[in-house]
Write an enzyme that holds these catalytic residues in place. Structure first.
Site, mmCIF file in Angstrom:
data_model
loop_
_atom_site.group_PDB
_atom_site.id
_atom_site.type_symbol
_atom_site.label_atom_id
_atom_site.label_comp_id
_atom_site.label_asym_id
_atom_site.label_seq_id
_atom_site.Cartn_x
_atom_site.Cartn_y
_atom_site.Cartn_z
ATOM 1 N N GLU A 15 0.824 -1.209 0.000
ATOM 2 C CA GLU A 15 0.000 0.000 0.000
ATOM 3 C C GLU A 15 0.852 1.250 0.000
ATOM 4 O O GLU A 15 0.542 2.225 -0.675
ATOM 5 C CB GLU A 15 -0.895 -0.002 1.222
ATOM 6 C CG GLU A 15 -1.938 -1.048 1.113
ATOM 7 C CD GLU A 15 -2.983 -0.819 2.144
ATOM 8 O OE1 GLU A 15 -4.155 -0.782 1.777
ATOM 9 O OE2 GLU A 15 -2.587 -0.645 3.309
ATOM 10 N N ASP A 219 -11.197 -10.005 3.350
ATOM 11 C CA ASP A 219 -11.592 -11.386 3.683
ATOM 12 C C ASP A 219 -12.733 -11.319 4.678
ATOM 13 O O ASP A 219 -13.099 -10.252 5.155
ATOM 14 C CB ASP A 219 -10.389 -12.134 4.275
ATOM 15 C CG ASP A 219 -9.867 -11.441 5.530
ATOM 16 O OD1 ASP A 219 -10.349 -11.775 6.629
ATOM 17 O OD2 ASP A 219 -9.004 -10.546 5.436
HETATM 18 N N1 ADE Z 1 -6.710 -7.639 8.268
HETATM 19 C C1 ADE Z 1 -7.273 -8.139 7.167
HETATM 20 N N2 ADE Z 1 -7.939 -9.270 7.434
HETATM 21 C C2 ADE Z 1 -7.786 -9.495 8.749
HETATM 22 C C3 ADE Z 1 -8.217 -10.520 9.616
HETATM 23 N N3 ADE Z 1 -8.933 -11.536 9.164
HETATM 24 N N4 ADE Z 1 -7.854 -10.441 10.920
HETATM 25 C C4 ADE Z 1 -7.115 -9.415 11.370
HETATM 26 N N5 ADE Z 1 -6.671 -8.432 10.593
HETATM 27 C C5 ADE Z 1 -6.998 -8.458 9.287
#
Ligand code: ADE
Length: 255
Positions: A15, A219
């Protein structure tokens, strides 16, 4: 007199790499194992920095930005796992409040409360939140121009949405359905989970500094949270972050 800079903080290299070209000629200051890139974007003084991952890294970075670089506002960018139903991969979340989901000094203090502060929730700056949400919505509206329809479809992103509300942070990558269900049960208002925002919020509260946290959902914080994680950051989140920050700085000249 030059105005104090706005700080843009990323957790991940990908990023920062996407944001650096927008900065133009920059001076690099090295402090605390970090490189602070000082320049300007659309006429506004900006300092860009990689914080590293986790609450300690984020807190150290925030304290340096406020104390050493006199940052007048901090914006933390990055990705997060979606928690609440309807918070999907490709959506963008702007935090209105932040909380550390792994803070637990009970029974001495209520669960989630930062000991001796009397609070568990830390508010982001309302004006910054509004301005960033506006920029994020404009960028989501032109997602195909920013990430391309092929990439959008490859990640199954359809009608990405903007959310505003609670983001929770902890020193844990949440990567199982059991973990995310537990978080949802304990903190039903939480939209998303990440690893830095609430630490920045606590430091900014200590110093009285303005801040905001903006995250692209990479996610669903479940058993497949790690799959495609790096590729999502490279292909989608970095492009969104770059577009949103540029749009925000362009549309808020008097910030
Ligand atoms: N950043 C992106 N996905 C995450 C997750 N599943 N847990 C913690 N930080 C994150």
């Amino acid at each position: 007199m030059t105005l104090a800079p706005i700080a843009i903080v990323s957790a991940m290299h990908e990023e920062l790499r996407a944001l650096l070209p927008a900065l133009g000629p920059a001076r690099v200051a090295r402090l605390g194992g970090r490189e602070f890139h000082c320049g300007s974007v659309h006429g506004q003084a900006v300092v860009l920095v990689l914080s590293g991952i986790g609450k300690v890294a984020a807190a150290t970075t925030a304290a340096l930005l406020i104390h050493e670089f006199k940052a007048r506002a901090l914006v933390f960018t990055g990705v997060a796992g979606g928690l609440r139903r309807g918070v999907k991969v490709g959506d963008v979340v702007v935090a209105q409040q932040l909380l550390q989901h792994d803070m637990d000094a009970s029974p001495l203090f209520p669960r989630f409360e930062v000991p001796l502060s009397g609070r568990s929730h830390f508010e982001a700056d309302a004006r910054l939140v509004d301005a960033l949400a506006g920029a994020a919505q404009r960028c989501l509206d032109r997602a195909d121009a920013i990430i391309g329809s092929d990439r959008r479809l490859a990640f199954g992103i359809d009608s990405a949405q903007l959310h505003q509300g609670l983001i929770v942070s902890g020193d844990q990558f949440v990567s199982s359905a059991a973990q995310s269900t537990a978080l949802r049960t304990l903190l039903p208002d939480a939209l998303a989970v990440e690893m830095e925002g609430a630490a920045v919020a606590q430091v900014c509260a200590d110093f009285g500094a303005r801040f905001a946290v903006i995250r692209t959902i990479s996610d669903r914080a479940d058993d497949s949270a790690h799959v495609d994680f790096k590729r999502f950051i490279e292909d989608v989140a970095s492009a969104y972050t770059h577009a949103i920050i540029e749009d925000w700085l362009l549309h808020t000249p008097s910030f």
